[in-house]
Design a protein around this motif. Structure first.
Motif, PDB file in Angstrom:
ATOM      1  N   UNK A  86       9.955  12.272 -12.872  1.00 48.90           N
ATOM      2  CA  UNK A  86       9.884  12.123 -14.330  1.00 48.90           C
ATOM      3  C   UNK A  86      10.517  10.818 -14.827  1.00 48.90           C
ATOM      4  N   UNK A  87      11.339  10.180 -14.008  1.00 48.71           N
ATOM      5  CA  UNK A  87      11.959   8.912 -14.414  1.00 48.71           C
ATOM      6  C   UNK A  87      10.988   7.739 -14.334  1.00 48.71           C
ATOM      7  N   UNK A  88       9.907   7.907 -13.606  1.00 43.27           N
ATOM      8  CA  UNK A  88       8.931   6.820 -13.463  1.00 43.27           C
ATOM      9  C   UNK A  88       9.136   6.012 -12.193  1.00 43.27           C
ATOM     10  N   UNK A  89       8.399   4.937 -12.093  1.00 48.40           N
ATOM     11  CA  UNK A  89       8.438   4.085 -10.902  1.00 48.40           C
ATOM     12  C   UNK A  89       9.817   3.455 -10.720  1.00 48.40           C
ATOM     13  N   UNK A  90      10.306   3.435  -9.482  1.00 50.83           N
ATOM     14  CA  UNK A  90      11.612   2.827  -9.246  1.00 50.83           C
ATOM     15  C   UNK A  90      11.590   1.298  -9.358  1.00 50.83           C
ATOM     16  N   UNK A  91      10.442   0.683  -9.086  1.00 53.33           N
ATOM     17  CA  UNK A  91      10.324  -0.778  -9.184  1.00 53.33           C
ATOM     18  C   UNK A  91       8.967  -1.134  -9.756  1.00 53.33           C
ATOM     19  N   UNK A  92       8.955  -2.206 -10.518  1.00 52.26           N
ATOM     20  CA  UNK A  92       7.709  -2.749 -11.040  1.00 52.26           C
ATOM     21  C   UNK A  92       7.487  -4.107 -10.385  1.00 52.26           C
ATOM     22  N   UNK A  93       6.239  -4.462 -10.184  1.00 55.41           N
ATOM     23  CA  UNK A  93       5.911  -5.724  -9.518  1.00 55.41           C
ATOM     24  C   UNK A  93       5.178  -6.639 -10.492  1.00 55.41           C
TER      25      UNK A  93
ATOM     26  N   UNK B 238       0.831  -1.206   0.000  1.00 57.96           N
ATOM     27  CA  UNK B 238       0.000   0.000   0.000  1.00 57.96           C
ATOM     28  C   UNK B 238       0.862   1.251   0.000  1.00 57.96           C
ATOM     29  N   UNK B 239       1.948   1.223   0.762  1.00 54.08           N
ATOM     30  CA  UNK B 239       2.879   2.356   0.784  1.00 54.08           C
ATOM     31  C   UNK B 239       3.545   2.499  -0.584  1.00 54.08           C
ATOM     32  N   UNK B 240       3.945   1.373  -1.178  1.00 56.78           N
ATOM     33  CA  UNK B 240       4.536   1.397  -2.521  1.00 56.78           C
ATOM     34  C   UNK B 240       3.553   2.016  -3.514  1.00 56.78           C
ATOM     35  N   UNK B 241       2.312   1.580  -3.464  1.00 59.11           N
ATOM     36  CA  UNK B 241       1.303   2.083  -4.410  1.00 59.11           C
ATOM     37  C   UNK B 241       1.099   3.591  -4.231  1.00 59.11           C
ATOM     38  N   UNK B 242       1.004   4.049  -2.984  1.00 62.19           N
ATOM     39  CA  UNK B 242       0.830   5.478  -2.732  1.00 62.19           C
ATOM     40  C   UNK B 242       2.022   6.244  -3.292  1.00 62.19           C
ATOM     41  N   UNK B 243       3.225   5.729  -3.044  1.00 66.49           N
ATOM     42  CA  UNK B 243       4.430   6.370  -3.575  1.00 66.49           C
ATOM     43  C   UNK B 243       4.441   6.389  -5.100  1.00 66.49           C
ATOM     44  N   UNK B 244       3.997   5.304  -5.713  1.00 73.39           N
ATOM     45  CA  UNK B 244       3.944   5.247  -7.178  1.00 73.39           C
ATOM     46  C   UNK B 244       2.943   6.241  -7.758  1.00 73.39           C
ATOM     47  N   UNK B 245       1.879   6.501  -7.036  1.00 70.85           N
ATOM     48  CA  UNK B 245       0.856   7.440  -7.508  1.00 70.85           C
ATOM     49  C   UNK B 245       1.247   8.887  -7.214  1.00 70.85           C
ATOM     50  N   UNK B 246       1.795   9.141  -6.027  1.00 73.16           N
ATOM     51  CA  UNK B 246       1.983  10.523  -5.572  1.00 73.16           C
ATOM     52  C   UNK B 246       3.427  11.023  -5.500  1.00 73.16           C
ATOM     53  N   UNK B 247       4.408  10.138  -5.550  1.00 74.00           N
ATOM     54  CA  UNK B 247       5.782  10.583  -5.303  1.00 74.00           C
ATOM     55  C   UNK B 247       6.762  10.264  -6.431  1.00 74.00           C
ATOM     56  N   UNK B 248       6.291   9.733  -7.538  1.00 71.46           N
ATOM     57  CA  UNK B 248       7.179   9.373  -8.650  1.00 71.46           C
ATOM     58  C   UNK B 248       7.609  10.630  -9.387  1.00 71.46           C
TER      59      UNK B 248
END
Length: 168
Positions: free
Chosen positions: A107-114, A95-105
């Motif tokens: 211009x480089x994009x997501x640091x990790x993909x699952x 859930x923390x990862x998802x929030x970070x992916x939505x709100x804290x990414x």
């Protein structure tokens, strides 16, 4: 509410915060889910001081989130393995990862993909109702006091007020 006695509070959030409520504990757990197990590897990955890391690992072991298993005798060294209690924290981390992916990414994009091993697809974690399978949001949930609730809690008072209005 006393910070050093949160695990005694009649509140599931407070009790959980007592275990994982600091940044280093959460980051140690992140590393555990990335399959890091040894003290030196945690330290190298996190850049945390030995004293602070030792403290967080001891706390996670004390609360039963990690278990300590020796992997070397001279000198004695340990691996830290997630217990079932620790594995049950995965939805929180995701859930923390998802929030970070939505709100804290940036211009480089997501640091990790699952990737889900079963279907081989990249995914976003979602929270769903255990009863009907529908996605959950804060606005779609009502909270009611449970058997362990404090009688003086705001949730308890609101529930009593709702019950009074319904009876009228």
């Amino acid at each position: 509410m006393k910070w050093d006695a949160l695990e005694e509070e009649p509140c599931s959030v407070a009790r959980t915060v007592a275990v994982i409520g600091d940044r280093w504990s959460l980051l140690v757990l992140r590393e555990c889910f990335l399959r890091i197990r040894r003290f030196d590897d945690f330290q190298a990955s996190l850049g945390i001081t030995r004293h602070l890391l030792a403290d967080r690992l001891k706390k996670l072991v004390r609360f039963g989130v990690l278990r300590k298993i020796p992997y070397q005798e001279a000198p004695k060294r340990y691996e830290y393995i997630l217990t079932q209690k620790g594995l049950d924290l995965y939805p929180i981390i995701m859930s923390i990862v998802h929030w970070g992916n939505v709100h804290m990414v940036d211009s480089r994009g997501r640091p990790m993909l699952h990737e889900h091993k079963t279907c081989k697809k990249m995914f976003d974690p979602v929270m769903v109702c255990s009863e009907c399978g529908e996605p959950l949001s804060a606005k779609a949930v009502h909270v009611h006091p449970g058997p362990g609730a404090r009688k003086s809690s705001p949730v308890h008072a609101k529930a009593q007020e709702r019950a009074r209005r319904a009876a009228d």
